[in-house]
Design a protein around this motif. Structure first.
Motif, PDB file in Angstrom:
ATOM      1  N   SER A 119       0.806  -1.222   0.000  1.00 52.30           N
ATOM      2  CA  SER A 119       0.000   0.000   0.000  1.00 52.30           C
ATOM      3  C   SER A 119       0.843   1.279   0.000  1.00 52.30           C
ATOM      4  CB  SER A 119      -0.993   0.002   1.164  1.00 52.30           C
ATOM      5  OG  SER A 119      -0.337  -0.090   2.394  1.00 52.30           O
ATOM      6  N   PRO A 120       2.024   1.345   0.661  1.00 51.00           N
ATOM      7  CA  PRO A 120       2.811   2.580   0.555  1.00 51.00           C
ATOM      8  C   PRO A 120       3.259   2.871  -0.879  1.00 51.00           C
ATOM      9  CG  PRO A 120       3.539   1.333   2.461  1.00 51.00           C
ATOM     10  CD  PRO A 120       2.605   0.449   1.681  1.00 51.00           C
ATOM     11  N   CYS A 121       3.664   1.854  -1.609  1.00 49.70           N
ATOM     12  CA  CYS A 121       4.067   2.057  -3.003  1.00 49.70           C
ATOM     13  C   CYS A 121       2.858   2.404  -3.873  1.00 49.70           C
ATOM     14  CB  CYS A 121       4.801   0.838  -3.552  1.00 49.70           C
ATOM     15  SG  CYS A 121       6.470   0.640  -2.879  1.00 49.70           S
ATOM     16  N   LEU A 122       1.733   1.788  -3.604  1.00 57.48           N
ATOM     17  CA  LEU A 122       0.508   2.107  -4.337  1.00 57.48           C
ATOM     18  C   LEU A 122       0.116   3.564  -4.091  1.00 57.48           C
ATOM     19  CD1 LEU A 122      -1.890   1.268  -6.108  1.00 57.48           C
ATOM     20  CD2 LEU A 122      -3.042   0.511  -4.009  1.00 57.48           C
ATOM     21  N   GLU A 123       0.258   4.011  -2.862  1.00 60.40           N
ATOM     22  CA  GLU A 123      -0.055   5.402  -2.532  1.00 60.40           C
ATOM     23  C   GLU A 123       0.881   6.357  -3.279  1.00 60.40           C
ATOM     24  OE1 GLU A 123      -0.135   8.267   1.400  1.00 60.40           O
ATOM     25  OE2 GLU A 123      -0.441   6.129   1.662  1.00 60.40           O
ATOM     26  N   LYS A 124       2.171   6.040  -3.300  1.00 62.09           N
ATOM     27  CA  LYS A 124       3.148   6.863  -4.026  1.00 62.09           C
ATOM     28  C   LYS A 124       2.820   6.878  -5.513  1.00 62.09           C
ATOM     29  CE  LYS A 124       7.110   9.073  -4.560  1.00 62.09           C
ATOM     30  NZ  LYS A 124       7.213  10.483  -4.268  1.00 62.09           N
ATOM     31  N   TYR A 125       2.469   5.731  -6.064  1.00 61.68           N
ATOM     32  CA  TYR A 125       2.069   5.642  -7.473  1.00 61.68           C
ATOM     33  C   TYR A 125       0.872   6.551  -7.744  1.00 61.68           C
ATOM     34  CZ  TYR A 125      -0.405   3.742 -11.511  1.00 61.68           C
ATOM     35  OH  TYR A 125      -1.101   3.601 -12.684  1.00 61.68           O
ATOM     36  N   GLY A 126      -0.135   6.478  -6.893  1.00 63.60           N
ATOM     37  CA  GLY A 126      -1.329   7.305  -7.065  1.00 63.60           C
ATOM     38  C   GLY A 126      -1.011   8.784  -6.995  1.00 63.60           C
ATOM     39  N   LEU A 127      -0.144   9.169  -6.078  1.00 66.42           N
ATOM     40  CA  LEU A 127       0.247  10.567  -5.944  1.00 66.42           C
ATOM     41  C   LEU A 127       0.984  11.041  -7.198  1.00 66.42           C
ATOM     42  CD1 LEU A 127       0.587  13.150  -4.270  1.00 66.42           C
ATOM     43  CD2 LEU A 127       2.678  12.131  -3.338  1.00 66.42           C
ATOM     44  N   GLU A 128       1.952  10.271  -7.647  1.00 67.05           N
ATOM     45  CA  GLU A 128       2.720  10.657  -8.831  1.00 67.05           C
ATOM     46  C   GLU A 128       1.839  10.681 -10.079  1.00 67.05           C
ATOM     47  OE1 GLU A 128       5.646  11.954  -8.689  1.00 67.05           O
ATOM     48  OE2 GLU A 128       5.963  11.467  -6.598  1.00 67.05           O
ATOM     49  N   GLN A 129       0.894   9.770 -10.160  1.00 64.27           N
ATOM     50  CA  GLN A 129      -0.040   9.749 -11.289  1.00 64.27           C
ATOM     51  C   GLN A 129      -0.902  11.016 -11.275  1.00 64.27           C
ATOM     52  OE1 GLN A 129      -3.131   6.693 -11.180  1.00 64.27           O
ATOM     53  NE2 GLN A 129      -2.718   6.265 -13.336  1.00 64.27           N
ATOM     54  N   ALA A 130      -1.350  11.431 -10.097  1.00 59.84           N
ATOM     55  CA  ALA A 130      -2.159  12.645  -9.987  1.00 59.84           C
ATOM     56  C   ALA A 130      -1.346  13.883 -10.358  1.00 59.84           C
ATOM     57  CB  ALA A 130      -2.709  12.772  -8.563  1.00 59.84           C
ATOM     58  N   VAL A 131      -0.101  13.942  -9.922  1.00 58.61           N
ATOM     59  CA  VAL A 131       0.765  15.074 -10.264  1.00 58.61           C
ATOM     60  C   VAL A 131       0.978  15.126 -11.771  1.00 58.61           C
ATOM     61  CG1 VAL A 131       3.122  15.978 -10.071  1.00 58.61           C
ATOM     62  CG2 VAL A 131       1.905  15.212  -8.022  1.00 58.61           C
ATOM     63  N   LYS A 132       1.232  13.986 -12.362  1.00 57.43           N
ATOM     64  CA  LYS A 132       1.451  13.918 -13.812  1.00 57.43           C
ATOM     65  C   LYS A 132       0.213  14.423 -14.565  1.00 57.43           C
ATOM     66  CE  LYS A 132       2.654  10.544 -17.342  1.00 57.43           C
ATOM     67  NZ  LYS A 132       3.860  10.988 -17.970  1.00 57.43           N
ATOM     68  N   LYS A 133      -0.975  14.029 -14.134  1.00 52.29           N
ATOM     69  CA  LYS A 133      -2.213  14.484 -14.778  1.00 52.29           C
ATOM     70  C   LYS A 133      -2.400  15.988 -14.613  1.00 52.29           C
ATOM     71  CE  LYS A 133      -4.813  10.186 -14.536  1.00 52.29           C
ATOM     72  NZ  LYS A 133      -5.953   9.486 -13.927  1.00 52.29           N
ATOM     73  N   LEU A 134      -2.086  16.503 -13.419  1.00 49.54           N
ATOM     74  CA  LEU A 134      -2.212  17.931 -13.155  1.00 49.54           C
ATOM     75  C   LEU A 134      -1.264  18.736 -14.030  1.00 49.54           C
ATOM     76  CD1 LEU A 134      -3.397  20.242 -11.446  1.00 49.54           C
ATOM     77  CD2 LEU A 134      -1.556  19.812  -9.800  1.00 49.54           C
ATOM     78  N   VAL A 135      -0.022  18.284 -14.133  1.00 50.12           N
ATOM     79  CA  VAL A 135       0.955  18.977 -14.971  1.00 50.12           C
ATOM     80  C   VAL A 135       0.507  18.954 -16.429  1.00 50.12           C
ATOM     81  CG1 VAL A 135       3.319  18.869 -15.871  1.00 50.12           C
ATOM     82  CG2 VAL A 135       2.909  18.636 -13.417  1.00 50.12           C
ATOM     83  N   LYS A 136       0.014  17.819 -16.876  1.00 54.65           N
ATOM     84  CA  LYS A 136      -0.452  17.714 -18.263  1.00 54.65           C
ATOM     85  C   LYS A 136      -1.607  18.673 -18.509  1.00 54.65           C
ATOM     86  CE  LYS A 136      -2.050  14.500 -21.767  1.00 54.65           C
ATOM     87  NZ  LYS A 136      -2.356  13.115 -22.084  1.00 54.65           N
ATOM     88  N   ARG A 137      -2.523  18.736 -17.569  1.00 59.61           N
ATOM     89  CA  ARG A 137      -3.684  19.608 -17.736  1.00 59.61           C
ATOM     90  C   ARG A 137      -3.279  21.081 -17.722  1.00 59.61           C
ATOM     91  NH1 ARG A 137      -7.197  19.196 -13.071  1.00 59.61           N
ATOM     92  NH2 ARG A 137      -6.368  21.182 -12.444  1.00 59.61           N
ATOM     93  N   CYS A 138      -2.354  21.441 -16.841  1.00 58.88           N
ATOM     94  CA  CYS A 138      -1.967  22.846 -16.684  1.00 58.88           C
ATOM     95  C   CYS A 138      -0.910  23.295 -17.691  1.00 58.88           C
ATOM     96  CB  CYS A 138      -1.448  23.085 -15.276  1.00 58.88           C
ATOM     97  SG  CYS A 138      -2.702  22.875 -14.007  1.00 58.88           S
TER      98      CYS A 138
END
Length: 106
Positions: A42-61
């Motif tokens: 779960s810690p790695c899954l959480e890190k994956y989810g966070l990095e995925q969200a950041v990547k989507k935010l950067v792409k959108r912005c």
């Protein structure tokens, strides 16, 4: 980062190659290993989810800006030097004003 449980694929390996996984830049077999790891850790899954969200935010912005042609090679070169344990001055990758994309009005 680790959940404290043993895994077939070590947490450090997963985190070292997380962006390759996110960017679909790794062989299918490695992707499968990472997916299994995320199911177990779960810690790695959480890190994956966070990095995925950041990547989507950067792409959108920032997805509309033109990227200087040599920026990717500069960034990748710096990443390789850091992975090799070498220190790299920050100005080596800095984008000059001439290379910087023009700001867009929102």
């Amino acid at each position: 980062m680790s959940c404290g449980e043993p895994h077939e694929t070590d947490c450090s390996e997963v985190l070292d190659h997380l962006y390759e996984f996110l960017d679909h830049e790794m062989p299918e077999g490695d992707c499968t290993k990472f997916e299994v790891h995320f199911e177990e850790c779960s810690p790695c899954l959480e890190k994956y989810g966070l990095e995925q969200a950041v990547k989507k935010l950067v792409k959108r912005c920032c997805g509309q800006d033109d990227v200087p042609t040599d920026l990717r090679s500069k960034v990748m070169g710096r990443i390789e030097l850091i992975r090799a344990g070498e220190t790299v001055p920050e100005q080596d990758v800095a984008v000059s004003d001439a290379e910087r994309p023009a700001a867009t009005a929102e």
